[in-house]
Design a protein around this motif. Structure first.
Motif, PDB file in Angstrom:
ATOM      1  N   ALA A  85      -5.115   1.719  -6.031  1.00 47.71           N
ATOM      2  CA  ALA A  85      -6.380   0.757  -5.545  1.00 47.71           C
ATOM      3  C   ALA A  85      -5.855  -0.187  -4.381  1.00 47.71           C
ATOM      4  O   ALA A  85      -6.522  -0.351  -3.338  1.00 47.71           O
ATOM      5  CB  ALA A  85      -6.833   0.009  -6.654  1.00 47.71           C
ATOM      6  N   LEU A  86      -4.629  -0.607  -4.729  1.00 45.64           N
ATOM      7  CA  LEU A  86      -4.120  -1.821  -3.718  1.00 45.64           C
ATOM      8  C   LEU A  86      -3.897  -1.125  -2.229  1.00 45.64           C
ATOM      9  O   LEU A  86      -4.304  -1.659  -1.219  1.00 45.64           O
ATOM     10  CB  LEU A  86      -3.084  -2.569  -4.372  1.00 45.64           C
ATOM     11  CG  LEU A  86      -2.404  -3.570  -3.420  1.00 45.64           C
ATOM     12  CD1 LEU A  86      -3.425  -4.796  -2.891  1.00 45.64           C
ATOM     13  CD2 LEU A  86      -1.188  -4.124  -3.702  1.00 45.64           C
ATOM     14  N   ALA A  87      -3.468  -0.089  -2.600  1.00 45.90           N
ATOM     15  CA  ALA A  87      -2.798   0.771  -1.125  1.00 45.90           C
ATOM     16  C   ALA A  87      -4.027   1.194  -0.368  1.00 45.90           C
ATOM     17  O   ALA A  87      -4.214   1.040   0.610  1.00 45.90           O
ATOM     18  CB  ALA A  87      -2.192   2.046  -1.532  1.00 45.90           C
ATOM     19  N   GLN A  88      -5.124   1.386  -1.113  1.00 43.64           N
ATOM     20  CA  GLN A  88      -6.573   1.862  -0.378  1.00 43.64           C
ATOM     21  C   GLN A  88      -7.089   0.666   0.191  1.00 43.64           C
ATOM     22  O   GLN A  88      -7.518   0.567   1.215  1.00 43.64           O
ATOM     23  CB  GLN A  88      -7.349   2.573  -1.474  1.00 43.64           C
ATOM     24  CG  GLN A  88      -8.686   2.881  -0.643  1.00 43.64           C
ATOM     25  CD  GLN A  88      -9.613   3.669  -1.903  1.00 43.64           C
ATOM     26  OE1 GLN A  88      -9.280   3.797  -3.051  1.00 43.64           O
ATOM     27  NE2 GLN A  88     -10.728   3.921  -1.384  1.00 43.64           N
ATOM     28  N   GLU A  89      -7.119  -0.493  -0.510  1.00 49.58           N
ATOM     29  CA  GLU A  89      -7.512  -1.759   0.111  1.00 49.58           C
ATOM     30  C   GLU A  89      -6.861  -2.282   1.093  1.00 49.58           C
ATOM     31  O   GLU A  89      -7.435  -2.698   2.350  1.00 49.58           O
ATOM     32  CB  GLU A  89      -7.436  -2.961  -1.172  1.00 49.58           C
ATOM     33  CG  GLU A  89      -7.756  -3.980  -0.703  1.00 49.58           C
ATOM     34  CD  GLU A  89      -7.437  -5.254  -1.585  1.00 49.58           C
ATOM     35  OE1 GLU A  89      -6.971  -6.663  -1.117  1.00 49.58           O
ATOM     36  OE2 GLU A  89      -7.525  -5.181  -2.797  1.00 49.58           O
ATOM     37  N   LEU A  90      -5.473  -2.234   1.204  1.00 55.25           N
ATOM     38  CA  LEU A  90      -4.822  -2.629   2.112  1.00 55.25           C
ATOM     39  C   LEU A  90      -4.830  -1.801   3.609  1.00 55.25           C
ATOM     40  O   LEU A  90      -4.711  -2.073   4.662  1.00 55.25           O
ATOM     41  CB  LEU A  90      -3.169  -2.831   1.997  1.00 55.25           C
ATOM     42  CG  LEU A  90      -2.955  -3.935   1.079  1.00 55.25           C
ATOM     43  CD1 LEU A  90      -1.672  -4.084   0.355  1.00 55.25           C
ATOM     44  CD2 LEU A  90      -3.624  -5.334   1.325  1.00 55.25           C
ATOM     45  N   ARG A  91      -4.911  -0.379   3.155  1.00 58.02           N
ATOM     46  CA  ARG A  91      -4.987   0.590   4.595  1.00 58.02           C
ATOM     47  C   ARG A  91      -6.388   0.266   5.131  1.00 58.02           C
ATOM     48  O   ARG A  91      -6.422   0.308   6.435  1.00 58.02           O
ATOM     49  CB  ARG A  91      -5.165   1.938   3.814  1.00 58.02           C
ATOM     50  CG  ARG A  91      -3.756   2.642   3.937  1.00 58.02           C
ATOM     51  CD  ARG A  91      -3.901   4.098   3.252  1.00 58.02           C
ATOM     52  NE  ARG A  91      -2.882   4.667   2.692  1.00 58.02           N
ATOM     53  CZ  ARG A  91      -2.557   4.895   1.489  1.00 58.02           C
ATOM     54  NH1 ARG A  91      -3.471   4.613   0.580  1.00 58.02           N
ATOM     55  NH2 ARG A  91      -1.223   5.060   1.057  1.00 58.02           N
ATOM     56  N   GLY A  92      -7.380  -0.074   4.306  1.00 57.43           N
ATOM     57  CA  GLY A  92      -8.731  -0.460   4.932  1.00 57.43           C
ATOM     58  C   GLY A  92      -8.627  -1.864   5.784  1.00 57.43           C
ATOM     59  O   GLY A  92      -9.510  -2.042   6.628  1.00 57.43           O
ATOM     60  N   LYS A  93      -7.636  -2.625   5.524  1.00 57.72           N
ATOM     61  CA  LYS A  93      -7.398  -4.043   6.240  1.00 57.72           C
ATOM     62  C   LYS A  93      -6.323  -3.689   7.413  1.00 57.72           C
ATOM     63  O   LYS A  93      -5.713  -4.762   8.013  1.00 57.72           O
ATOM     64  CB  LYS A  93      -7.118  -5.067   5.173  1.00 57.72           C
ATOM     65  CG  LYS A  93      -8.483  -5.361   4.336  1.00 57.72           C
ATOM     66  CD  LYS A  93      -7.879  -6.485   3.697  1.00 57.72           C
ATOM     67  CE  LYS A  93      -9.179  -6.917   2.686  1.00 57.72           C
ATOM     68  NZ  LYS A  93      -8.843  -7.912   1.822  1.00 57.72           N
TER      69      LYS A  93
END
Length: 129
Positions: A85-93
């Motif tokens: 979930a963190l990887a997905q969040e950071l990719r979005g940013k």
């Protein structure tokens, strides 16, 4: 026996304002204020993790681990409960993700490697069991 319950590293940076904005806007940390006269020190927090940055008045910060030990470039390691979930969040940013999430059998965990605005390599790790 006494237990150590957290750690808050203090890292030197060339620009405390740029670093603060990156950790807030990209990595999701928050802060109350930048301290000092002139402003040169900040405490950033996300959930139970805290990291501090200081801008030296003179000179450059020391080299990062990757410039000294390329085979082990991590500068800061964070424990997380959901690395995917963190990887997905950071990719979005638009974070600079270097690797992962990758399973590491040596410790039965997954790691996500991210380069911050200063060139430091941050690893976010989740134990798998």
């Amino acid at each position: 026996m006494v237990q150590i319950t957290s750690v808050s590293p203090v890292l030197l940076v060339a620009d405390v304002f740029e670093t603060t904005e990156y950790y807030r806007d990209v990595l999701g940390f928050s802060f109350d204020q930048i301290y000092g006269e002139p402003p040169s020190f900040v405490i950033l927090q996300r959930d139970g993790a805290r990291v501090m940055f200081r801008q030296p008045r003179e000179g450059a910060p020391p080299p990062y681990n990757a410039s000294v030990t390329p085979n082990f470039p991590f500068d800061v390691s964070f424990s997380v409960d959901d690395v995917e979930a963190l990887a997905q969040e950071l990719r979005g940013k638009q974070a600079e993700i270097l690797n992962g999430p990758t399973y590491r059998p040596i410790w039965n965990g997954k790691e996500l490697e991210v380069r911050d605005c200063n060139g430091r390599v941050l690893v976010f790790g989740q134990a798998m069991g």
